[in-house]
Design a protein around this motif. Structure first.
Motif, PDB file in Angstrom:
ATOM      1  N   SER A  17     -24.150 -48.764 -19.729  1.00 39.87           N
ATOM      2  CA  SER A  17     -24.921 -47.593 -20.153  1.00 39.87           C
ATOM      3  C   SER A  17     -24.828 -46.501 -19.085  1.00 39.87           C
ATOM      4  O   SER A  17     -24.669 -46.780 -17.906  1.00 39.87           O
ATOM      5  CB  SER A  17     -26.371 -47.977 -20.403  1.00 39.87           C
ATOM      6  OG  SER A  17     -26.934 -48.462 -19.227  1.00 39.87           O
ATOM      7  N   CYS A  18     -24.914 -45.281 -19.549  1.00 38.40           N
ATOM      8  CA  CYS A  18     -24.756 -44.125 -18.661  1.00 38.40           C
ATOM      9  C   CYS A  18     -25.792 -44.181 -17.543  1.00 38.40           C
ATOM     10  O   CYS A  18     -26.977 -44.306 -17.806  1.00 38.40           O
ATOM     11  CB  CYS A  18     -24.891 -42.827 -19.457  1.00 38.40           C
ATOM     12  SG  CYS A  18     -24.886 -41.357 -18.435  1.00 38.40           S
ATOM     13  N   ARG A  19     -25.338 -44.113 -16.316  1.00 40.77           N
ATOM     14  CA  ARG A  19     -26.248 -44.233 -15.184  1.00 40.77           C
ATOM     15  C   ARG A  19     -27.223 -43.062 -15.088  1.00 40.77           C
ATOM     16  O   ARG A  19     -28.212 -43.133 -14.379  1.00 40.77           O
ATOM     17  CB  ARG A  19     -25.460 -44.305 -13.864  1.00 40.77           C
ATOM     18  CG  ARG A  19     -24.783 -45.608 -13.611  1.00 40.77           C
ATOM     19  CD  ARG A  19     -25.808 -46.729 -13.444  1.00 40.77           C
ATOM     20  NE  ARG A  19     -25.156 -47.941 -13.041  1.00 40.77           N
ATOM     21  CZ  ARG A  19     -25.215 -48.431 -11.801  1.00 40.77           C
ATOM     22  NH1 ARG A  19     -25.930 -47.825 -10.887  1.00 40.77           N
ATOM     23  NH2 ARG A  19     -24.572 -49.528 -11.504  1.00 40.77           N
ATOM     24  N   TYR A  20     -26.908 -41.998 -15.764  1.00 39.26           N
ATOM     25  CA  TYR A  20     -27.821 -40.855 -15.753  1.00 39.26           C
ATOM     26  C   TYR A  20     -28.838 -40.941 -16.885  1.00 39.26           C
ATOM     27  O   TYR A  20     -30.023 -40.849 -16.668  1.00 39.26           O
ATOM     28  CB  TYR A  20     -27.054 -39.539 -15.914  1.00 39.26           C
ATOM     29  CG  TYR A  20     -26.120 -39.156 -14.788  1.00 39.26           C
ATOM     30  CD1 TYR A  20     -26.295 -39.644 -13.496  1.00 39.26           C
ATOM     31  CD2 TYR A  20     -25.078 -38.266 -15.025  1.00 39.26           C
ATOM     32  CE1 TYR A  20     -25.440 -39.266 -12.467  1.00 39.26           C
ATOM     33  CE2 TYR A  20     -24.223 -37.877 -14.010  1.00 39.26           C
ATOM     34  CZ  TYR A  20     -24.405 -38.382 -12.729  1.00 39.26           C
ATOM     35  OH  TYR A  20     -23.561 -38.002 -11.730  1.00 39.26           O
ATOM     36  N   CYS A  21     -28.335 -41.112 -18.142  1.00 39.37           N
ATOM     37  CA  CYS A  21     -29.240 -40.934 -19.270  1.00 39.37           C
ATOM     38  C   CYS A  21     -29.468 -42.226 -20.047  1.00 39.37           C
ATOM     39  O   CYS A  21     -30.356 -42.278 -20.888  1.00 39.37           O
ATOM     40  CB  CYS A  21     -28.708 -39.847 -20.209  1.00 39.37           C
ATOM     41  SG  CYS A  21     -27.245 -40.367 -21.104  1.00 39.37           S
ATOM     42  N   GLY A  22     -28.692 -43.271 -19.793  1.00 44.05           N
ATOM     43  CA  GLY A  22     -28.926 -44.554 -20.450  1.00 44.05           C
ATOM     44  C   GLY A  22     -28.166 -44.768 -21.748  1.00 44.05           C
ATOM     45  O   GLY A  22     -28.186 -45.860 -22.295  1.00 44.05           O
ATOM     46  N   PHE A  39     -20.632 -43.731 -17.271  1.00 45.46           N
ATOM     47  CA  PHE A  39     -21.295 -42.473 -17.605  1.00 45.46           C
ATOM     48  C   PHE A  39     -20.857 -42.045 -18.996  1.00 45.46           C
ATOM     49  O   PHE A  39     -19.768 -42.392 -19.441  1.00 45.46           O
ATOM     50  CB  PHE A  39     -20.924 -41.375 -16.598  1.00 45.46           C
ATOM     51  CG  PHE A  39     -21.342 -41.693 -15.198  1.00 45.46           C
ATOM     52  CD1 PHE A  39     -22.604 -41.347 -14.740  1.00 45.46           C
ATOM     53  CD2 PHE A  39     -20.475 -42.376 -14.351  1.00 45.46           C
ATOM     54  CE1 PHE A  39     -23.001 -41.675 -13.458  1.00 45.46           C
ATOM     55  CE2 PHE A  39     -20.870 -42.704 -13.068  1.00 45.46           C
ATOM     56  CZ  PHE A  39     -22.131 -42.357 -12.620  1.00 45.46           C
ATOM     57  N   CYS A  40     -21.733 -41.253 -19.651  1.00 48.46           N
ATOM     58  CA  CYS A  40     -21.404 -40.856 -21.014  1.00 48.46           C
ATOM     59  C   CYS A  40     -20.800 -39.459 -21.051  1.00 48.46           C
ATOM     60  O   CYS A  40     -20.744 -38.750 -20.057  1.00 48.46           O
ATOM     61  CB  CYS A  40     -22.635 -40.923 -21.908  1.00 48.46           C
ATOM     62  SG  CYS A  40     -23.755 -39.549 -21.662  1.00 48.46           S
ATOM     63  N   ASN A  41     -20.355 -39.068 -22.216  1.00 47.74           N
ATOM     64  CA  ASN A  41     -19.697 -37.779 -22.391  1.00 47.74           C
ATOM     65  C   ASN A  41     -20.649 -36.737 -22.986  1.00 47.74           C
ATOM     66  O   ASN A  41     -20.215 -35.791 -23.620  1.00 47.74           O
ATOM     67  CB  ASN A  41     -18.444 -37.961 -23.267  1.00 47.74           C
ATOM     68  CG  ASN A  41     -17.419 -36.863 -23.053  1.00 47.74           C
ATOM     69  OD1 ASN A  41     -17.384 -36.240 -21.993  1.00 47.74           O
ATOM     70  ND2 ASN A  41     -16.584 -36.625 -24.058  1.00 47.74           N
ATOM     71  N   SER A  49     -20.375 -32.614 -19.005  1.00 49.50           N
ATOM     72  CA  SER A  49     -20.834 -33.924 -19.463  1.00 49.50           C
ATOM     73  C   SER A  49     -21.159 -34.804 -18.264  1.00 49.50           C
ATOM     74  O   SER A  49     -20.731 -34.554 -17.142  1.00 49.50           O
ATOM     75  CB  SER A  49     -19.778 -34.584 -20.350  1.00 49.50           C
ATOM     76  OG  SER A  49     -18.718 -35.076 -19.581  1.00 49.50           O
ATOM     77  N   HIS A  50     -21.944 -35.859 -18.525  1.00 50.30           N
ATOM     78  CA  HIS A  50     -22.424 -36.695 -17.433  1.00 50.30           C
ATOM     79  C   HIS A  50     -21.293 -37.276 -16.600  1.00 50.30           C
ATOM     80  O   HIS A  50     -21.350 -37.289 -15.375  1.00 50.30           O
ATOM     81  CB  HIS A  50     -23.327 -37.805 -17.999  1.00 50.30           C
ATOM     82  CG  HIS A  50     -24.628 -37.257 -18.494  1.00 50.30           C
ATOM     83  ND1 HIS A  50     -25.482 -37.954 -19.326  1.00 50.30           N
ATOM     84  CD2 HIS A  50     -25.229 -36.053 -18.289  1.00 50.30           C
ATOM     85  CE1 HIS A  50     -26.545 -37.215 -19.597  1.00 50.30           C
ATOM     86  NE2 HIS A  50     -26.408 -36.056 -18.984  1.00 50.30           N
ATOM     87  N   ILE A  51     -20.245 -37.753 -17.274  1.00 56.15           N
ATOM     88  CA  ILE A  51     -19.138 -38.345 -16.513  1.00 56.15           C
ATOM     89  C   ILE A  51     -18.526 -37.298 -15.575  1.00 56.15           C
ATOM     90  O   ILE A  51     -18.181 -37.589 -14.428  1.00 56.15           O
ATOM     91  CB  ILE A  51     -18.065 -38.967 -17.456  1.00 56.15           C
ATOM     92  CG1 ILE A  51     -16.878 -39.502 -16.651  1.00 56.15           C
ATOM     93  CG2 ILE A  51     -17.575 -37.987 -18.508  1.00 56.15           C
ATOM     94  CD1 ILE A  51     -17.193 -40.608 -15.694  1.00 56.15           C
TER      95      ILE A  51
END
Ligand SMILES: [Zn+2]
Ligand SMILES: [Zn+2]
Ligand SMILES: [Zn+2]
Lengths: 818, 104
Positions: A17-22, A39-41, A49-51
């Motif tokens: 899961s994205c380390r920022y937003c889950g 990280f997600c896009n 984007s988060h990545i």
């Protein structure tokens, strides 16, 4: 809906899961290959984007797609060359087919052979668009997914990334812990007591130490190719280049690096060595002398090496010890100095009564002093605390050496003499030695092998030459020849060495070392009444305190707060005031520095601007124009005034290392000017080239050697360095390349007036500045300088054979915050 | 936009520029090889799941593509199916190309 909320907070989040937003939908996440975090896009409310936030902030560049995503587990890499840097990767579609291939922009996507093969080369597009990965590669989470996820701002992302540099496993919840974000306390002008002083400076030293540690440890470089050699001392030397070194890193002779072999042609091997060569005019390679006992290096192998930087906390530990001693030990300094350093006592002048006051304030074998120098000596030897300000070329070193000589004559030894840098210590050591005092230079163990003009005065060398110590000599000889001693002999050797060191130090009139060198345990039992610190504006306060707490009853700080201050790398610590020197604070506290007023370096025309703008017009010239006239053929636009500004409007570029700048047009002009000087008969060592950027230094070295019309050896012998490296030194001719030519980004390094002062005051006979007035004139001080050159009719453009006054319009100056 | 957003954008631009510069500097080391377009990609078989998935979700317009990659361990060619959104550059470009061919 409520249930969903609960799921995010309480359920263990999936590993991917994205380390920022889950967000954990496999088709929307990618893994960073370097730190293995996912990280997600999605971009949420941020501009990427988060990545991409992660890759940019962490300086990572490689990713892998999730195995349950539409493309399956895929490492993104160039189909042709295999490079994985996503910032250069893109794709090309086939001309008439629904096939796509990943290719890097350079060189793979631009190779000619592609055209013949039905690839639509012109359609190359990067994998990242609008700071997100292309959605067909990594899906963008749906709006609903994004709404359900943790909302995270760019600010929080930044904080989290900073936290990961200290603790890789940290999570968002750690950000809320107290103390994580606290700004350090600002330095003050005055302090209640030594405890408060320690409480403020201690954390700043810690911040700087942590920053330094992180920086060093993050510089590990892989895929290094090594060339092996054996030195005259039979030690093995590894030569290699470090392609991606951070420009904040100043590699110096004596630094320690670890070299590791990770290939398959030899057992894994790792050993530590000392740097004996750094990148310079003779090559960009680094020389690493391996330690004697490092077991059989894989000298047959040349590739697959890794270089680690080794962090050493010794100097920071010594500063902390000094701060502690200042707080708790009443004998660390006299009461008078204690209260003065804390900013307590009013400005009442205390003088020592000197029974055997000297009649002549000079020292044997040193030049006679001028009036302001004599006053400075008189002033300093009679007072418990004095500041002596030595503007460029005013004979600061001679004055310091004379003070030291007089102090020894009056009070006996030992006097402790320090400066922040080894070069400055060596210079002063040499001058003091000339007065026939018994001088010892104490070096750090790691620098014992480094040659200097005063090597013969170094403690470790003087021991070898002691006449009384025969047993020690024998053991030393044996150790030199065989590399090691039996454990019994080693023990005996150490005892004898200690005794010899003590004997020598006890007999010394003067002991010289760097400020942090004063924390050497060998000096800890010696009591120094008089301490002189030269170039003291270049040391931080805690650094200056290392010698001061060795018992100072009389403290003399020599320096010039109008020249460059200490280098503090941690922005937080610098902002809190660590970059202000003790010299500067004492000046602000109202202690008037005693200024040396006659300069003997610069042609009078060259000293005019610095005198007016940095020293209230107080600098007098001890040399006349006639003595500073070069009798060579050179097209000065105004022969009586050996200076000019060559207007050069080339574009700046980001240098190969990615952390510095270069400017090709300026480099070409610098080469032309240099060649002209060399042709007119100047020797390479008379010329110094100053450039504030490492990128331009490296480029100039290359450019002059390959493009210069004279023999490349001539250019090799010309010193090309930063302003900072020239501080404290002089050259007959200085050529300066300013580099920055960017309308928007300000002028960075050149913004500090003290740096400009240093740059302008290195030359004895002439100075030439190559730069872009349009950009430089935005800054007030540069605007003044440019107008000064314009009034002197030495702001010129065109070729060297045909220099014409330039009519270029300056920009309106504005305050630029660096 | 916050300060951090602007900072991020500047850092992003720098990272992209630096990466490109680095490539140009390293150029001589890289030897490129020919990349033939695979023949008859249309025949590459989809897995059952992929077909299923396509039936379920795929909007009617989504355009199927094949990504050609090299297996990072074996170095062999691999083909991976994916769909591009109909409004993506990729899909639009293919559509145009096909039109061109038809016109010819
Ligand atoms: Zn990472
Ligand atoms: Zn995310
Ligand atoms: Zn490539």
């Amino acid at each position: 809906e409520e249930e969903d909320d609960e799921q995010i907070t309480s359920k263990e989040l999936a590993a991917h899961s994205c380390r920022y937003c889950g967000i954990s939908e496999p088709s929307t996440v990618v893994m960073c290959n370097i730190c293995k975090k996912w990280f997600c896009n999605a971009r949420g409310n941020t501009s990427g984007s988060h990545i991409l936030h992660h890759l940019v902030r962490a300086k990572h560049r490689e990713v892998t797609l999730h195995e349950d995503g539409p493309l399956g587990s895929t490492v993104l890499e160039c189909y042709s060359c295999g490079i994985r840097n996503v910032f250069v990767l893109g794709f090309i579609p086939a001309k008439a087919d629904s096939v796509v291939v990943l290719l890097c922009r350079q060189p793979c996507a631009s190779q000619n052979s592609l055209k013949d093969m039905n690839w639509d080369q012109d359609q190359w597009k990067p994998l990242i668009s609008d700071r997100c990965f292309l959605p067909w590669l990594v899906k963008i989470p749906t709006e609903q997914e994004q709404l359900r996820a943790r909302q995270i701002t760019a600010t929080t992302i930044n904080k989290l990334e900073e936290l990961w540099k200290e603790n890789v496993e940290a999570s968002i919840s750690d950000l809320e812990k107290p103390g994580i974000d606290k700004e350090p306390s600002q330095v003050q002008l005055r302090y209640d007591d030594g405890y408060q002083y320690q409480n403020i400076f201690g954390p700043l030293v810690k911040l700087e130490a942590d920053y330094d540690k992180r920086l060093k440890e993050s510089q590990t470089q892989e895929n290094i190719e090594v060339r092996w050699d054996t030195g005259l001392n039979k030690k093995i030397i590894a030569y290699f280049t470090l392609p991606k070194i951070d420009s904040d890193m100043k590699l110096m002779a004596g630094d320690e690096l670890r070299l590791r072999y990770v290939g398959e042609l030899h057992d894994s091997w790792s050993a530590i060595g000392h740097v004996i060569k750094v990148p310079d005019n003779y090559g960009e390679d680094v020389g690493l002398e391996m330690k004697k006992h490092s077991s059989n290096p894989p000298v047959k192998c040349s590739s697959n090496f890794v270089v680690d930087f080794i962090w050493k906390g010794t100097s920071f530990d010594r500063m902390q010890q000094a701060l502690r001693k200042f707080a708790v030990d009443d004998n660390s300094v006299s009461n008078f100095i204690y209260s003065r350093l804390l900013g307590h006592s009013s400005a009442d002048d205390v003088t020592f009564r000197i029974s055997n006051a000297p009649k002549h304030f000079s020292a044997p074998n040193l030049p006679d002093l001028n009036r302001s120098q004599v006053y400075a000596v008189k002033h300093a030897i009679q007072r418990p605390l004095s500041l002596i300000q030595g503007p460029p070329g005013t004979g600061k070193t001679v004055t310091s050496a004379t003070i030291v000589y007089q102090l020894v004559k009056i009070n006996g030894g030992p006097v402790l003499v320090c400066a922040p840098s080894n070069t400055a210590v060596d210079q002063l050591t040499e001058k003091i030695h000339r007065t026939n005092l018994k001088v010892i230079r104490v070096c750090a163990k790691s620098r014992e092998a480094i040659d200097s003009p005063v090597s013969f005065l170094a403690l470790h060398n003087q021991i070898r030459n002691m006449e009384t110590n025969n047993e020690y000599k024998k053991l030393q000889q044996l150790k030199d020849e065989t590399g090691e001693l039996s454990s019994g002999d080693e023990k005996r050797y150490r005892i004898l060495k200690k005794q010899a060191e003590k004997e020598l130090l006890d007999a010394a009139d003067v002991i010289c070392c760097t400020c942090v060198g004063a924390g050497d345990p060998r000096l800890s039992r010696i009591k120094f009444n008089s301490i002189l610190i030269d170039e003291s504006m270049q040391s931080t306060e805690p650094e200056a305190m290392v010698p001061v707490v060795l018992g100072a009853r009389q403290l003399i700080l020599v320096g010039d707060h109008c020249q460059l201050g200490p280098v503090v790398m941690c922005k937080k610590a610098a902002k809190a005031g660590l970059s202000q020197s003790l010299f500067e604070r004492l000046v602000v506290l109202g202690i008037r520095p005693f200024r040396l007023e006659v300069q003997y370096r610069m042609h009078p025309e060259l000293s005019q601007f610095p005198s007016n703008f940095f020293y209230e017009g107080s600098l007098q010239n001890g040399v006349c124009a006639e003595e500073r006239k070069l009798r060579i053929d050179f097209p000065w636009p105004s022969p009586e005034c050996p200076m000019f500004f060559l207007v050069t409007q080339g574009a700046e570029e980001i240098a190969g290392s990615g952390t510095s700048y270069l400017n090709r047009t300026e480099a070409a002009n610098v080469e032309k000017i240099t060649t002209r000087f060399l042709k007119s008969g100047l020797k390479p060592e008379q010329i110094g080239i100053i450039t504030p950027y490492e990128g331009q230094r490296a480029y100039l070295v290359q450019y002059m050697q390959y493009q210069g019309s004279l023999h490349s050896k001539l250019y090799q012998e010309i010193e090309i360095a930063s302003v900072d490296a020239f501080q404290g030194r002089e050259k007959d001719i200085i050529i300066m390349s300013c580099v920055r030519s960017n309308e928007h980004q300000g002028i960075g390094f050149l913004n500090d007036p003290r740096r400009l002062n240093v740059a302008l005051t290195r030359a004895k006979y002439g100075i030439i500045i190559v730069g872009n007035p349009k950009v430089l004139s935005k800054q007030q001080l540069w605007n003044n300088l440019l107008n000064f050159y314009k009034e002197k009719k030495v702001l010129v453009e065109g070729s060297l054979n045909n220099l014409k006054e330039s009519m270029i319009q300056f920009a309106k100056p504005k305050k630029i915050v660096n | 936009k916050t300060e951090e957003d602007l900072q991020f954008e500047a850092m992003f631009d720098k990272m992209a520029a630096d990466s490109y510069q680095e490539r140009i500097k390293e150029l001589p080391k890289v030897t490129t090889r020919d990349i033939p377009v695979p023949m008859s990609t249309k025949a590459i078989k989809k897995t059952y799941e992929q077909l299923q998935e396509n039936d379920d979700k795929q909007e009617t317009n989504a355009v199927p593509f094949v990504l050609m990659v090299r297996n990072s361990k074996s170095g062999k060619q691999q083909f991976k199916n994916f769909v591009a959104p109909p409004d993506s550059d990729l899909a639009m470009n293919l559509k145009m190309q096909e039109q061109k061919i038809r016109e010819e």
